[in-house]
Every structure is written in structure tokens, then in C-alpha cells.
Write an enzyme that holds these catalytic residues in place. Structure first.
Site, PDB file in Angstrom:
ATOM      1  N   ARG A  10      -4.667 -47.304   6.497  1.00 60.34           N
ATOM      2  CA  ARG A  10      -4.784 -48.795   6.745  1.00 60.34           C
ATOM      3  C   ARG A  10      -5.629 -49.401   5.793  1.00 60.34           C
ATOM      4  O   ARG A  10      -6.253 -48.573   5.657  1.00 60.34           O
ATOM      5  CB  ARG A  10      -5.500 -48.624   8.093  1.00 60.34           C
ATOM      6  N   TYR A  88       1.563 -40.593  11.019  1.00 64.76           N
ATOM      7  CA  TYR A  88       1.245 -41.183  11.875  1.00 64.76           C
ATOM      8  C   TYR A  88       0.161 -40.430  12.998  1.00 64.76           C
ATOM      9  O   TYR A  88      -0.383 -39.498  13.213  1.00 64.76           O
ATOM     10  CB  TYR A  88       0.392 -42.505  12.072  1.00 64.76           C
ATOM     11  N   ASP A 142      -9.369 -39.224   3.525  1.00 70.17           N
ATOM     12  CA  ASP A 142      -8.959 -39.293   4.965  1.00 70.17           C
ATOM     13  C   ASP A 142      -7.745 -38.126   5.556  1.00 70.17           C
ATOM     14  O   ASP A 142      -7.292 -37.875   4.497  1.00 70.17           O
ATOM     15  CB  ASP A 142      -8.927 -40.146   6.110  1.00 70.17           C
ATOM     16  N   LYS A 288     -14.172 -36.929  21.799  1.00 72.91           N
ATOM     17  CA  LYS A 288     -15.592 -37.528  22.006  1.00 72.91           C
ATOM     18  C   LYS A 288     -16.262 -37.096  23.432  1.00 72.91           C
ATOM     19  O   LYS A 288     -17.088 -37.200  23.636  1.00 72.91           O
ATOM     20  CB  LYS A 288     -15.031 -38.907  22.449  1.00 72.91           C
ATOM     21  N   ARG A 321      -4.151 -44.499  20.160  1.00 73.82           N
ATOM     22  CA  ARG A 321      -3.089 -43.864  19.401  1.00 73.82           C
ATOM     23  C   ARG A 321      -3.088 -43.344  21.541  1.00 73.82           C
ATOM     24  O   ARG A 321      -1.992 -42.108  21.654  1.00 73.82           O
ATOM     25  CB  ARG A 321      -3.866 -42.499  19.333  1.00 73.82           C
ATOM     26  N   LEU A 386     -20.653 -42.633  14.200  1.00 77.99           N
ATOM     27  CA  LEU A 386     -21.601 -43.798  13.843  1.00 77.99           C
ATOM     28  C   LEU A 386     -21.917 -44.684  15.111  1.00 77.99           C
ATOM     29  O   LEU A 386     -23.225 -44.800  13.823  1.00 77.99           O
ATOM     30  CB  LEU A 386     -20.590 -44.815  12.741  1.00 77.99           C
ATOM     31  N   ASP A 508     -10.017  -9.196 -26.161  1.00 75.93           N
ATOM     32  CA  ASP A 508     -10.329  -8.538 -25.300  1.00 75.93           C
ATOM     33  C   ASP A 508      -8.784  -8.637 -23.988  1.00 75.93           C
ATOM     34  O   ASP A 508      -8.215  -8.912 -24.588  1.00 75.93           O
ATOM     35  CB  ASP A 508     -11.438  -9.191 -23.997  1.00 75.93           C
ATOM     36  N   ASP A 510      -8.084  -7.375 -20.085  1.00 71.77           N
ATOM     37  CA  ASP A 510      -7.970  -8.207 -19.172  1.00 71.77           C
ATOM     38  C   ASP A 510      -8.369  -9.443 -18.777  1.00 71.77           C
ATOM     39  O   ASP A 510     -10.001  -9.571 -19.354  1.00 71.77           O
ATOM     40  CB  ASP A 510      -8.562  -6.795 -18.146  1.00 71.77           C
ATOM     41  N   ASP A 689     -13.131 -13.240 -21.274  1.00 70.09           N
ATOM     42  CA  ASP A 689     -12.953 -14.070 -20.276  1.00 70.09           C
ATOM     43  C   ASP A 689     -14.146 -13.538 -19.720  1.00 70.09           C
ATOM     44  O   ASP A 689     -14.778 -14.410 -18.852  1.00 70.09           O
ATOM     45  CB  ASP A 689     -11.461 -13.532 -19.523  1.00 70.09           C
TER      46      ASP A 689
HETATM   47  C1  GDG Z   1     -14.048 -41.236  12.302  1.00 75.30           C
HETATM   48  C2  GDG Z   1     -14.770 -40.299  12.551  1.00 75.30           C
HETATM   49  C3  GDG Z   1     -16.856 -40.126  11.357  1.00 75.30           C
HETATM   50  C4  GDG Z   1     -16.480 -48.498  19.152  1.00 75.30           C
HETATM   51  N1  GDG Z   1     -15.943 -49.586  19.405  1.00 75.30           N
HETATM   52  C5  GDG Z   1     -15.856 -50.841  19.170  1.00 75.30           C
HETATM   53  C6  GDG Z   1     -16.329 -51.020  17.996  1.00 75.30           C
HETATM   54  N2  GDG Z   1     -16.597 -49.808  17.377  1.00 75.30           N
HETATM   55  C7  GDG Z   1     -16.888 -49.313  15.904  1.00 75.30           C
HETATM   56  C8  GDG Z   1     -18.433 -48.737  16.025  1.00 75.30           C
HETATM   57  C9  GDG Z   1     -18.311 -47.549  14.768  1.00 75.30           C
HETATM   58  C10 GDG Z   1     -16.513 -47.081  15.113  1.00 75.30           C
HETATM   59  O1  GDG Z   1     -16.132 -47.911  16.021  1.00 75.30           O
HETATM   60  C11 GDG Z   1     -16.523 -45.660  14.972  1.00 75.30           C
HETATM   61  O2  GDG Z   1     -17.141 -44.645  14.217  1.00 75.30           O
HETATM   62  P1  GDG Z   1     -17.380 -43.997  14.770  1.00 75.30           P
HETATM   63  O3  GDG Z   1     -18.125 -42.775  13.486  1.00 75.30           O
HETATM   64  O4  GDG Z   1     -18.255 -43.142  15.701  1.00 75.30           O
HETATM   65  O5  GDG Z   1     -15.818 -42.587  15.064  1.00 75.30           O
HETATM   66  P2  GDG Z   1     -14.528 -42.489  14.496  1.00 75.30           P
HETATM   67  O6  GDG Z   1     -13.315 -44.018  15.008  1.00 75.30           O
HETATM   68  O7  GDG Z   1     -13.639 -41.743  15.215  1.00 75.30           O
HETATM   69  O8  GDG Z   1     -14.629 -42.101  13.315  1.00 75.30           O
HETATM   70  C12 GDG Z   1     -16.568 -39.599  13.043  1.00 75.30           C
HETATM   71  C13 GDG Z   1     -16.185 -41.598  11.568  1.00 75.30           C
HETATM   72  O9  GDG Z   1     -14.284 -41.814  11.181  1.00 75.30           O
HETATM   73  C14 GDG Z   1     -16.578 -42.201   9.767  1.00 75.30           C
HETATM   74  O10 GDG Z   1     -16.378 -41.334   8.746  1.00 75.30           O
HETATM   75  O11 GDG Z   1     -18.030 -41.265  12.244  1.00 75.30           O
HETATM   76  O12 GDG Z   1     -16.831 -38.626  12.997  1.00 75.30           O
HETATM   77  O13 GDG Z   1     -14.015 -39.262  13.344  1.00 75.30           O
HETATM   78  O14 GDG Z   1     -18.928 -48.685  13.927  1.00 75.30           O
HETATM   79  O15 GDG Z   1     -19.236 -49.966  16.052  1.00 75.30           O
HETATM   80  N3  GDG Z   1     -16.597 -51.675  16.988  1.00 75.30           N
HETATM   81  C15 GDG Z   1     -16.055 -53.386  17.810  1.00 75.30           C
HETATM   82  N4  GDG Z   1     -15.761 -53.158  19.357  1.00 75.30           N
HETATM   83  C16 GDG Z   1     -15.662 -52.317  19.968  1.00 75.30           C
HETATM   84  O16 GDG Z   1     -15.693 -52.229  21.298  1.00 75.30           O
HETATM   85  N5  GDG Z   1     -16.521 -54.237  17.349  1.00 75.30           N
END
Ligand code: GDG
Length: 737
Positions: A10, A88, A142, A288, A321, A386, A508, A510, A689
Site C-alpha cells: 500500500r 492480497y 514485506d 494476536k 482483512r 509496535l 586446481d 574440483d 577455489d
Molecule cells: C505488522 C506486523 C510489526 C492500531 N489500532 C489503531 C491504530 N493502530 C496502530 C498502532 C500501531 C499499528 O497500528 C499496529 O502495529 P503492530 O506492530 O502492533 O501490528 P501490525 O499491524 O500487525 O504490523 C507487526 C509491524 O508490521 C511493523 O513492522 O510490528 O508485528 O504484524 O502503530 O498504533 N492506530 C490508530 N487507530 C487505531 O485504532 N490511529
């Protein structure tokens, strides 16, 4: 000037079309923020899907969309509804996502969606090829785009490509179940640098590369044809400042500035100051562990009934999804669980779970983070997570307890939180109790360490580290190339050869003139090689020697009829002008009785390995063993042998998937020098080698032309990539003036 091209499924821009009016707003997600430093100014471009299928784009509006996106440094890849379905929702989210998160039973292996995945990856690659110059740097993100690196590499062999995987890379035992596992690995290996969140994902990946592709891996470098691919871990951080400052501002809000949600949270706090808010935030995804978390909460309330009415679980499950069946089932399960638990425990003044199935605006997210005493995040598997980091960043007074699953990548960096196994309800329940009763000073002590770490290794640092490492890789590559035999250099060597009066060549066998086979006896020379060597041996004033660790019987059979000069068994025997082999070194073999049983015991315990018994040496081959296991056994054997041969005049040579024990006074360098001293040579050339060839490179005079096949560290002056290049090179010696 070179530019950076970022590619993700995206685009970091939200498109809205209202009455043919387009609005494009930049998204604020973690990746978009992290890339700010990389994706800034006019020298970068982001390529991705706009989020609208071709069918959803009103007729004739595509150019206007392109224009709107261009203002944000973005360019779209157009996808039809069918493509989004197959690529997707299909392959990415019904095959790779569950598989990589260890939900093997959810993984669907559908040929149709794999085919669409391939063709859509090609679309992304074509979009890059369309925009990229040879000096540009490409960063692919990704699991949706794992084939893109190789697709780009095929067309642009010299371009710099990085790939980062945001989800876990599973262990080999899981990954091997994928029908298209090799294609996926080969797709990724088009990159120069492959990044993961953690070292575990990195080692799982390397293990799959070794076992499935049988490629050579040294430390975290993968050797593939004429390239070296670096694999490393870069734990993704957050925009720390954004979260901590939003939290600071939030605390300064006057009553009238507060959100409706915050006012309600405050009211509950005022009514029951001692009650604790426990926060759970995730996309609604089976990885999760939301359902398990709810059940664990029920377990906790049953085990510690004194906390009824004293704790409240706030569950924010963000829709995700929802057209994949597993997600619909999960939604139903969670709805029912929340209903059941609330039904079971609620009182007139208390509902144990507040459940929100929606996405919330950023300020409400901050309301939740700052108002919750405990963040409870228990993914069954999570690439990083995160949310855990964001919660800590918003705790301006350093209070708050994070309970985190050890299955989340972030657990590696967040040791100061309460780490739990998401399947162990007893442990979770204890952690909840510990969190509820944890003194503020302890909370602050834990969080100050966490905050410092998160502030330092923030998302910008993460992106810069990755980019620097990618550029470093490119620099190494060009340094390597500086010693690679270019056409010009080859021309110069050939000129020197022609100008010389007496020439000596050591080749050489091999890995240099012929490829490796699982059975060394099968690596017999092909017709073309005989033709080439015949020509070379017939060159005027040229003494050509095949120099090998092989036994004299095999080489007699293969080469004696052609009367090539040969040195075998690393220098024990020599044959010149078609004469029988004679001994070049006086060596003993009485030590063999002692060593052979040791090697045999290693063969018994290491399936696929075998002993090659030569006249004056013993070789233990482990090319056909499991690569990790073989290496482990080789290290073990090395230790055993070192103590065993301490008093003998023996040495152990660690060759290419072979360990050889032989007399110390025998090596290719010594043998080559013996021959060299026989005549007044003014051109000397050696190519090989292996580790054992390094003796030649070391011992021969400085002015000799020494060439290493492959990329390993060497004392040779030049590198050449692979057997076909070796043959091309020596063919040049046979050209007419
Ligand atoms: C993939 C990997 C990896 C969540 N709810 C709301 C909202 N969020 C934001 C959070 C956070 C993000 O979405 C979620 O990030 P995560 O890391 O927890 O999980 P995934 O979406 O599964 O991300 C994961 C990540 O990629 C990065 O590499 O960490 O393991 O699965 O930033 O704050 N934000 C808003 N409203 C919500 O309701 N505005």
C-alpha cells in the site's frame, strides 16, 4: 543523481474520491513515518497500490489520481479486483501470513492464487523498472512482495536492492511445507540486503536457504553465483517523539479540549480511583491472541475474585482483512467470548470488558494509552508489535506496566516488561496480579530503561541503519569488483602470458575446472574440458599442471592418457609428461590406523557423510549432510583431531565441505614451489577455489598471477566468479596471437 525507491503493497497516501474530486492525504502509519527521512524531498519515490481497484476508479480519472499521488512522491500500481483477491486476500493473507505466524492449519496452498501472486509481483517489479535508473536504491517491503527483488535483479543486475520483512520468518520445519518455497527464497535473494526484525527470524531464513537451496552461507552472508547477499536484523522502532509529545500535550488538555472518550475514562477513574484499566489493542487477527487473552482474563477473575469490580479490560480490536473467512470466524468467537464473560461477571456498576471493534483516531489512541495502568499484549506470534513500544512512549510520568508475550519480536528489546508465554494462563494470571500490585517506583524503574532504549533506537534510526547497511553492501560489492577479473585485466594477463618466455600454470580441479558432485567419483571431466586442457597443454613454452587433493588413481584414470602434468594428494605425488606418478614428498602413513576409527565413528553419527581414503591422507566429506548438522560435526571433529594429532606431524585442512588429515609437510604451496624452482619461469599463474589453494597463493612469488574462484577471503590477487568464467579465462591463453 540517484534516488531511493520504496515499494510496499500500500502507498502511504489515503485516496478519497468524492464526485470525481480526488483528495490524497498522507497516512501516519509507522512505516510512513519511519521512511520520512528516506522518503523526503524530490529524490525519492514510493511505489504501491493505491487501495482502489481498477473497477473502483471512475472512468478517465486514473491520470488525475496519478497527478494527486505524484504530489506526495508516490506512484501507483494498478490492480484489478481479481488481482487483489488472489494476491492480497489470497496468497499473501491465506497462505503466507498464517504460515509465517505458525498457523499451519490455516494455510491454503492454492495454485491459482500463487500464480496471481507471481503476476502481481511482476507488475510491481515492472513499475520499478519503469522508473528506476541503474544507480537508484530500491527498498522493497514485506511479505506481499517477496518475488520482486529477483524480478528487478534479472533486468538490472547492478542495481542496489534491499528487502525488509515485517512479519516473522518461520523455522525451516514450517517454511518447508510451502509448495513454492524455493521460488520464494530465490525471489528474496534478488536483494543485496535482507532485513528482519530479530535474529531468530534471520537464522530461520538462513537455515532455509542452506537446506533448501544448498547455498553457501558464511556468518550472515549468502554466496549466490557472483553475488553476496547480506542478511541482518534491524528491530523496527517507533516515532518516539510523536507519541511522547502527544502524551505530554494530552496531559495539558483543559477539560473542554478533552475527547468524549477521555471524559468517560476520567469519570470512571473518579468513581473508583483504585480500579485498574487494562488495555488490549490489536488488529483483529488470530496471530494476536485476542481470544486467548479474553479466556485468560476469565481465568484471572475466577482465580482472584477479589479483583472483580477492581479491574476493567478495554479491548480495541481494529477490523482487518474481514473478507478472509478465518477473520470472520475469529470476529464471531471474540464477540461471543466478550458477551459470555460480561454476562458471567457484570454487576450493576461494573462491566469487566469494554469492547470496541473499530479503528480509532490517533488522539483516542493516546487517550487509551495514557489512561491505562496496564497494557496487556499477548500475541501468539508477532513480527514486532509496535503497540507495546507506543504504550511505553506515552507514559510521561514513567508509570504503567507492560505485559508482553515473549512471542512478539519486541520482547527481545523489552526485557524490563513482564514477559509471558501467551499459552500459559497461570503465568499470565500471575503477571496480571504482579502488574496490578506493582509499586509505582518499580514501574518507573522499569520504564525509564525501556524509554531510553526506545527513544534512541527510533524508527528513523531503524530506516537509516537499514539504508546505510544497504549502501555499505554496495560499497563492498564494488570493492570486490575492483579485484574481479574484468575484460581489461584479463587482456593484460594474456598479454603478459604471451610476452613471457617460460610459463607455468597451476590449475586446481574440483570447484575450479569442474563442479562439485555429491559423489566425488562422479565429477569426471567433460569433453569440452579435455579439449580445452589439450590445447593448453600443447601451448609452446608452457608447463601446465593440474594440482589437486585427489588421489593418484583417479587422476591417472582421467588424465594420464592425455599426458598432462599433475600434482595430487596436495603434493605427495607428481607425474610429468605422461610418466607414472612418483613421490614428491617423503611422507608417512602409519598415523592412519589411529585416525580412521575416529572418522568412522563420525560417519556413523552423521548421516550423509563418508570417508575418502587416499594413499597418504584421509578425508571426511560432509557435503551431503544436513548443512547445519554437518558444520556442527565438523567443528566437533576438528576439536577431537586437534588433541589427537598434537604430537604427530599432521595437519587438518578444512576444505569446501571436507576435512582432510595429512602430513604437515605436504601442501599445494610447497609442491608448487618445488616445480617453480625447476626452471627459470617468467610467468606463473595459479587458480583455485579452496582453502587448500591458499597455500599456493601464499607461497608463489609476489609477481605470480593468482586467482580465486568465488568470493571467499583470499590471498590471491584476483577473483573470478564460477567455473564457466575459469574456463573462459584459460581459453584465452590458447588463443592465437
Ligand atoms: C505488522 C506486523 C510489526 C492500531 N489500532 C489503531 C491504530 N493502530 C496502530 C498502532 C500501531 C499499528 O497500528 C499496529 O502495529 P503492530 O506492530 O502492533 O501490528 P501490525 O499491524 O500487525 O504490523 C507487526 C509491524 O508490521 C511493523 O513492522 O510490528 O508485528 O504484524 O502503530 O498504533 N492506530 C490508530 N487507530 C487505531 O485504532 N490511529
Amino acid at each position: 543523481m540517484s534516488k531511493t525507491i520504496i515499494i510496499s503493497n500500500r502507498l502511504p497516501v489515503q485516496l478519497k474520491i468524492d464526485d470525481r474530486q480526488i483528495t490524497a492525504t498522507p497516512s501516519v502509519g509507522g512505516l510512513a513515518t519511519g521512511m520520512k527521512s528516506v522518503h523526503a524531498g524530490g529524490d525519492s519515490l514510493w511505489i504501491g497500490w493505491s487501495g482502489l481497484t481498477d473497477e473502483e476508479i471512475p472512468d478517465g480519472l486514473s491520470p488525475a489520481i496519478d497527478e494527486a499521488l505524484a504530489k506526495h512522491g508516490s506512484s501507483k500500481v494498478s490492480l484489478t479486483e481479481e488481482e487483489v483477491d488472489g494476491f492480497y486476500y489470497g496468497f499473501s493473507n491465506r497462505t503466507i501470513w498464517p504460515l509465517y505466524h505458525y498457523f499451519l492449519e490455516y494455510s491454503e496452498f492454492e495454485l491459482d492464487s500463487w500464480n496471481i501472486y507471481k503476476s502481481v509481483n511482476q507488475k510491481f517489479a515492472d513499475a520499478i523498472l519503469d522508473k528506476a535508473g541503474d544507480d537508484d536504491i530500491i527498498w522493497v517491503h514485506d511479505y506481499q512482495l517477496m518475488l520482486v527483488p529477483q524480478m528487478v535483479r534479472e533486468q538490472r543486475p547492478n542495481i542496489s536492492i534491499g528487502f525488509f520483512l515485517h512479519i516473522p520468518f518461520p523455522s525451516y520445519e514450517i517454511f518447508r511445507t510451502l509448495p513454492w518455497r524455493k521460488e520464494v527464497l530465490q525471489g528474496l535473494l534478488g536483494a543485496d540486503l535482507i532485513g528482519f526484525h530479530t535474529y531468530d527470524y534471520e537464522r530461520h531464513f538462513l537455515s532455509s536457504v542452506r537446506r533448501l537451496l544448498r547455498l553457501e552461507v558464511s556468518f550472515n552472508d549468502i554466496h549466490l553465483d557472483d553475488r553476496v547477499i547480506k542478511v541482518d536484523s534491524f528491530p523496527m522502532g517507533i516515532d518516539y517523539k510523536k507519541f511522547s509529545e502527544a502524551a505530554k500535550k494530552h496531559h495539558e488538555n483543559k477539560e473542554e479540549d478533552k475527547s468524549e472518550l477521555q471524559k468517560r475514562l476520567d469519570r470512571h477513574k473518579q468513581n473508583q480511583p483504585e480500579a485498574k484499566f487494562i488495555l488490549s489493542i490489536d488488529r483483529l487477527d488470530y496471530s494476536k491472541g485476542i481470544a486467548k487473552r479474553l479466556k485468560a482474563f476469565e481465568y484471572f477473575l475466577n482465580k482472584h475474585p477479589q479483583y472483580k469490580e477492581k479491574v476493567r479490560l478495554i479491548v480495541l480490536a481494529v477490523p482487518s482483512r474481514s473478507n478472509v473467512p478465518q477473520y470472520q470466524l475469529l470476529k464471531k468467537e471474540i464477540d461471543e467470548l466478550v458477551g459470555r464473560i460480561n454476562g458471567e461477571f457484570s454487576t450493576v456498576s461494573w462491566t469487566p470488558i469494554w469492547y470496541f471493534y473499530r479503528s480509532m483516531p490517533f488522539n483516542n489512541l493516546i487517550d487509551l494509552y495514557t489512561s491505562s495502568d496496564i497494557a496487556w499484549l499477548t500475541p501468539i506470534r508477532d513480527g514486532m508489535n509496535l503497540v507495546a513500544k507506543e504504550y511505553i512512549a506515552t507514559r510521561t510520568d514513567k508509570t504503567g506496566v507492560l505485559i508482553l508475550s515473549e512471542m512478539a519480536g519486541s520482547a527481545n528489546e523489552m526485557n524490563e516488561s513482564l514477559l509471558i508465554n501467551p499459552n500459559n494462563f497461570e503465568e499470565i494470571s500471575d503477571a496480571l496480579l504482579q502488574a496490578i500490585t506493582m509499586p509505582a517506583e518499580e514501574q518507573q524503574a522499569r520504564n525509564s530503561v525501556l524509554q531510553k532504549r526506545l527513544e534512541r533506537y527510533n524508527v528513523e534510526k531503524w530506516a537509516n541503519d537499514f539504508m546505510n547497511s544497504l549502501m555499505e553492501q554496495k560499497k563492498n560489492e564494488s570493492q570486490h569488483k575492483s579485484r574481479r577479473l574484468s575484460t581489461n585485466r584479463t587482456n593484460r594477463i594474456v598479454e603478459k602470458y604471451r610476452a613471457a618466455n617460460r610459463k607455468l600454470l597451476f590449475l586446481d580441479y574440483d570447484g575450479t575446472l569442474a563442479g562439485f558432485q555429491n559423489d566425488p567419483q562422479k565429477a569426471s571431466p567433460d569433453k569440452e574440458l579435455y579439449v580445452l586442457l589439450d590445447k593448453l597443454a600443447a601451448m609452446k613454452n608452457t608447463d601446465m599442471y593440474l594440482i589437486s587433493g585427489r588421489d593418484k588413481e583417479t587422476f591417472s584414470k582421467w588424465f594420464l592418457p592425455n599426458k598432462y602434468n599433475m600434482i595430487v594428494e596436495h603434493g605427495v605425488w607428481i607425474s610429468q609428461n605422461g610418466e607414472d606418478f612418483r613421490m614428491l614428498e617423503n611422507v608417512k602413513k602409519d598415523w592412519m590406523d589411529k585416525i580412521l576409527p575416529v572418522l568412522e565413528s563420525f560417519v556413523d553419527r552423521t548421516p550423509g557423510s563418508f570417508i575418502e581414503q587416499k594413499n597418504y591422507s584421509l578425508a571426511w566429506h560432509y557435503r551431503n549432510t544436513d548443512p547445519d548438522f554437518g558444520l556442527k560435526r565438523a567443528t566437533e571433529l576438528n576439536t577431537v583431531l586437534t588433541s589427537l594429532i598434537a604430537n604427530d606431524d599432521l595437519s587438518v585442512l578444512n576444505g569446501n565441505k571436507v576435512m582432510e588429515i595429512k602430513s604437515s609437510n605436504v601442501n599445494k604451496g610447497r609442491a608448487a614451489m618445488r616445480v617453480f624452482s625447476e626452471k627459470e619461469y617468467d610467468f606463473v599463474f595459479a587458480i583455485g577455489d579452496d582453502w587448500t589453494d591458499e597455500f599456493m597463493f601464499q607461497e608463489l612469488p609476489d609477481w605470480a598471477t593468482t586467482v580465486k574462484v568465488g568470493r571467499h577471503k583470499t590471498q590471491a590477487n584476483f577473483y573470478v566468479d564460477g567455473i564457466s568464467k575459469v574456463r573462459e579465462l584459460i581459453e584465452r591463453f590458447t588463443e592465437e596471437n
